[in-house]
Each structure stands twice: as C-alpha cells, then as structure tokens.
Design a protein around this motif. Sequence first.
Motif, PDB file in Angstrom:
ATOM      1  N   LEU A   1       8.279  -8.794  -4.917  1.00 44.05           N
ATOM      2  CA  LEU A   1       8.271  -8.396  -3.499  1.00 44.05           C
ATOM      3  C   LEU A   1       6.904  -7.889  -3.073  1.00 44.05           C
ATOM      4  CD1 LEU A   1      11.677  -6.457  -3.557  1.00 44.05           C
ATOM      5  CD2 LEU A   1      11.275  -8.832  -2.877  1.00 44.05           C
ATOM      6  N   VAL A   2       6.130  -7.415  -4.071  1.00 44.88           N
ATOM      7  CA  VAL A   2       4.786  -6.898  -3.812  1.00 44.88           C
ATOM      8  C   VAL A   2       3.815  -7.657  -4.702  1.00 44.88           C
ATOM      9  CG1 VAL A   2       3.285  -4.891  -4.179  1.00 44.88           C
ATOM     10  CG2 VAL A   2       5.525  -4.576  -3.121  1.00 44.88           C
ATOM     11  N   ASP A   3       2.702  -8.096  -4.131  1.00 45.75           N
ATOM     12  CA  ASP A   3       1.651  -8.750  -4.899  1.00 45.75           C
ATOM     13  C   ASP A   3       0.789  -7.657  -5.532  1.00 45.75           C
ATOM     14  OD1 ASP A   3      -0.516 -10.067  -5.911  1.00 45.75           O
ATOM     15  OD2 ASP A   3      -1.128 -11.001  -4.024  1.00 45.75           O
ATOM     16  N   PRO A   4       0.858  -7.485  -6.852  1.00 47.33           N
ATOM     17  CA  PRO A   4       0.152  -6.368  -7.482  1.00 47.33           C
ATOM     18  C   PRO A   4      -1.360  -6.414  -7.285  1.00 47.33           C
ATOM     19  CG  PRO A   4       1.089  -7.840  -9.148  1.00 47.33           C
ATOM     20  CD  PRO A   4       1.624  -8.278  -7.828  1.00 47.33           C
ATOM     21  N   ALA A   5      -1.915  -7.610  -7.117  1.00 40.47           N
ATOM     22  CA  ALA A   5      -3.364  -7.730  -6.919  1.00 40.47           C
ATOM     23  C   ALA A   5      -3.790  -7.171  -5.560  1.00 40.47           C
ATOM     24  CB  ALA A   5      -3.780  -9.193  -7.035  1.00 40.47           C
ATOM     25  N   ARG A   6      -2.831  -7.054  -4.631  1.00 40.78           N
ATOM     26  CA  ARG A   6      -3.145  -6.529  -3.299  1.00 40.78           C
ATOM     27  C   ARG A   6      -2.423  -5.198  -3.063  1.00 40.78           C
ATOM     28  NH1 ARG A   6      -1.770  -8.939   1.136  1.00 40.78           N
ATOM     29  NH2 ARG A   6       0.013 -10.084   0.354  1.00 40.78           N
ATOM     30  N   PHE A   7      -2.086  -4.528  -4.171  1.00 42.55           N
ATOM     31  CA  PHE A   7      -1.303  -3.288  -4.112  1.00 42.55           C
ATOM     32  C   PHE A   7      -2.216  -2.126  -4.496  1.00 42.55           C
ATOM     33  CE2 PHE A   7       2.519  -0.988  -6.310  1.00 42.55           C
ATOM     34  CZ  PHE A   7       2.585  -0.067  -5.272  1.00 42.55           C
ATOM     35  N   VAL A   8      -2.308  -1.131  -3.617  1.00 44.25           N
ATOM     36  CA  VAL A   8      -3.121   0.047  -3.924  1.00 44.25           C
ATOM     37  C   VAL A   8      -2.281   1.302  -3.700  1.00 44.25           C
ATOM     38  CG1 VAL A   8      -4.127   0.076  -1.586  1.00 44.25           C
ATOM     39  CG2 VAL A   8      -5.301   1.265  -3.447  1.00 44.25           C
ATOM     40  N   GLN A   9      -2.432   2.253  -4.623  1.00 39.87           N
ATOM     41  CA  GLN A   9      -1.754   3.545  -4.531  1.00 39.87           C
ATOM     42  C   GLN A   9      -2.812   4.617  -4.269  1.00 39.87           C
ATOM     43  OE1 GLN A   9       0.238   3.607  -8.434  1.00 39.87           O
ATOM     44  NE2 GLN A   9       2.143   3.084  -7.378  1.00 39.87           N
TER      45      GLN A   9
ATOM     46  N   MET B   1       0.852  -1.176   0.000  1.00 34.79           N
ATOM     47  CA  MET B   1       0.000   0.000   0.000  1.00 34.79           C
ATOM     48  C   MET B   1       0.896   1.238   0.000  1.00 34.79           C
ATOM     49  SD  MET B   1      -2.686   0.963   3.026  1.00 34.79           S
ATOM     50  CE  MET B   1      -2.548  -0.735   3.518  1.00 34.79           C
ATOM     51  N   GLN B   2       0.587   2.148  -0.926  1.00 35.09           N
ATOM     52  CA  GLN B   2       1.462   3.309  -1.096  1.00 35.09           C
ATOM     53  C   GLN B   2       0.622   4.581  -1.078  1.00 35.09           C
ATOM     54  OE1 GLN B   2       3.141   3.245  -4.998  1.00 35.09           O
ATOM     55  NE2 GLN B   2       4.211   5.194  -4.797  1.00 35.09           N
ATOM     56  N   PHE B   3       0.979   5.498  -0.202  1.00 31.45           N
ATOM     57  CA  PHE B   3       0.394   6.831  -0.207  1.00 31.45           C
ATOM     58  C   PHE B   3       1.422   7.749  -0.858  1.00 31.45           C
ATOM     59  CE2 PHE B   3      -1.688   4.565   3.161  1.00 31.45           C
ATOM     60  CZ  PHE B   3      -3.002   4.992   3.094  1.00 31.45           C
ATOM     61  N   ASP B   4       1.000   8.438  -1.922  1.00 34.59           N
ATOM     62  CA  ASP B   4       1.999   9.164  -2.724  1.00 34.59           C
ATOM     63  C   ASP B   4       1.257  10.042  -3.717  1.00 34.59           C
ATOM     64  OD1 ASP B   4       4.396   9.848  -4.135  1.00 34.59           O
ATOM     65  OD2 ASP B   4       5.166   7.817  -3.842  1.00 34.59           O
ATOM     66  N   SER B   5       1.901  11.113  -4.157  1.00 33.11           N
ATOM     67  CA  SER B   5       1.339  11.827  -5.303  1.00 33.11           C
ATOM     68  C   SER B   5       1.868  11.226  -6.609  1.00 33.11           C
ATOM     69  CB  SER B   5       1.670  13.323  -5.238  1.00 33.11           C
ATOM     70  OG  SER B   5       3.051  13.539  -5.402  1.00 33.11           O
TER      71      SER B   5
ATOM     72  N   VAL C   1      -8.916  -4.228  -1.157  1.00 31.52           N
ATOM     73  CA  VAL C   1      -7.765  -4.624  -1.986  1.00 31.52           C
ATOM     74  C   VAL C   1      -6.672  -5.279  -1.136  1.00 31.52           C
ATOM     75  CG1 VAL C   1      -5.898  -3.757  -3.472  1.00 31.52           C
ATOM     76  CG2 VAL C   1      -8.205  -2.790  -3.671  1.00 31.52           C
ATOM     77  N   VAL C   2      -6.412  -4.681   0.007  1.00 31.82           N
ATOM     78  CA  VAL C   2      -5.290  -5.131   0.831  1.00 31.82           C
ATOM     79  C   VAL C   2      -5.781  -6.168   1.839  1.00 31.82           C
ATOM     80  CG1 VAL C   2      -3.467  -4.435   2.420  1.00 31.82           C
ATOM     81  CG2 VAL C   2      -4.162  -2.902   0.572  1.00 31.82           C
ATOM     82  N   THR C   3      -5.563  -7.429   1.492  1.00 26.97           N
ATOM     83  CA  THR C   3      -5.934  -8.509   2.395  1.00 26.97           C
ATOM     84  C   THR C   3      -4.657  -9.264   2.742  1.00 26.97           C
ATOM     85  OG1 THR C   3      -6.338  -9.899   0.468  1.00 26.97           O
ATOM     86  CG2 THR C   3      -8.247  -8.797   1.424  1.00 26.97           C
ATOM     87  N   GLY C   4      -4.551  -9.693   3.969  1.00 32.40           N
ATOM     88  CA  GLY C   4      -3.345 -10.406   4.370  1.00 32.40           C
ATOM     89  C   GLY C   4      -2.233  -9.450   4.747  1.00 32.40           C
TER      90      GLY C   4
END
Length: 169
Positions: free
Chosen positions: A32-40, A1-5, A84-87
């Motif tokens: 390193l990151v599961d894209p299916a559980r990755f939210v920006q 999970m990424q908080f960013d502009s 989106v972010v499970t686990g």
Amino acid sequence: MQFDSHIDTWDEYFGGKHFHGSAFYWAVEEGLVDPARFVQVGIRGPMYGEADFDFHRKHGITVLDIDRVKSEGVDRTIETVRRVVTGPAYVSFDIDAIDPAFAPGTGTPEVGGLTSHEAQRLLRGLAGLPLVGCDVVEVSPQFDGPGQITALLAANLLFELLCVMATAK
Ligand SMILES: [Mn+2]
C-alpha cells in the motif's frame, strides 16, 4: 509520509498482529506504501535499538529522527522530504510527533519533539505536492491539557494539510 515519534513498523505489538504500532509494517508488506518514497519524520524515544530499523534498511525507508530534524532545521528537512516523496502521497500525522509540552493529549507521549510552529512550517513546506489523502491520529481528549491545546493543535494541523491538498498539482 509519516510524522510520528514512533516507527510503527513492528510486525507484532503486545501480541497483536494489527495494532497501532504495526500499521506501517502491514502497509509496506501489503504494497500500500512504496517504501522508496516513504519518509518518517520526528522519530525518537528511549526504546529503540538498531534491530528496530532492520525493516527500514531492508525496504529502503527514510528515517529523519528528531535529532536530525532539530540539527538540520525545518527548511532542510522539507528539502529532504520533498526529495524522497515524489508523486502521489499520503500524510499520516501522529500528534505524538509534537512535544507533549504542546500536545499532552495522547496515549504514548515522547518528550523532546516538534514544536507547534515547526509542525506548521513542515506541513506548509509540502505545498504543491500531489497529496491524495491525510490523517491526524492519536489525539486522546482524556489526556488533554487546559484549553484543550492538543485538540486545538490537531485541528490546525489538519487545516494545514487540507491547504496542501488544495495546492496539489
Ligand atoms: Mn506515535
């Protein structure tokens, strides 16, 4: 999970393969990151074109740009993030997700961002998620404003993240 502009999923950035604009490209490419559980969250800025999001479409990465966050509000954004972010999850918080009115002390500020309070509430909304690690990045003291407001906010956001880690189930 990424908080960013910024999306930080460019494969190359100013001629450099590993740079602060390519971190998540390599994180996904190297598994390193599961894209299916990755939210920006909070993406914005004048430089984006459709092609910048080819990588997201290819890998199924979720993007909640700032217009969506502001129009849907904090509570619905938290709902989407939690869907989106499970686990086990890692949070990377780029301070430039925050509007430079609240956090001027950063190298690549983008106007029209999150308020301090929105950021606090977004992070508090993660309570109970199995957070295994976190960071707050891109604070540049030399650009900070009176009262070191960026450093103050960054410290508070890390505090919020540590509180989420303490509630991790
Ligand atoms: Mn950024």
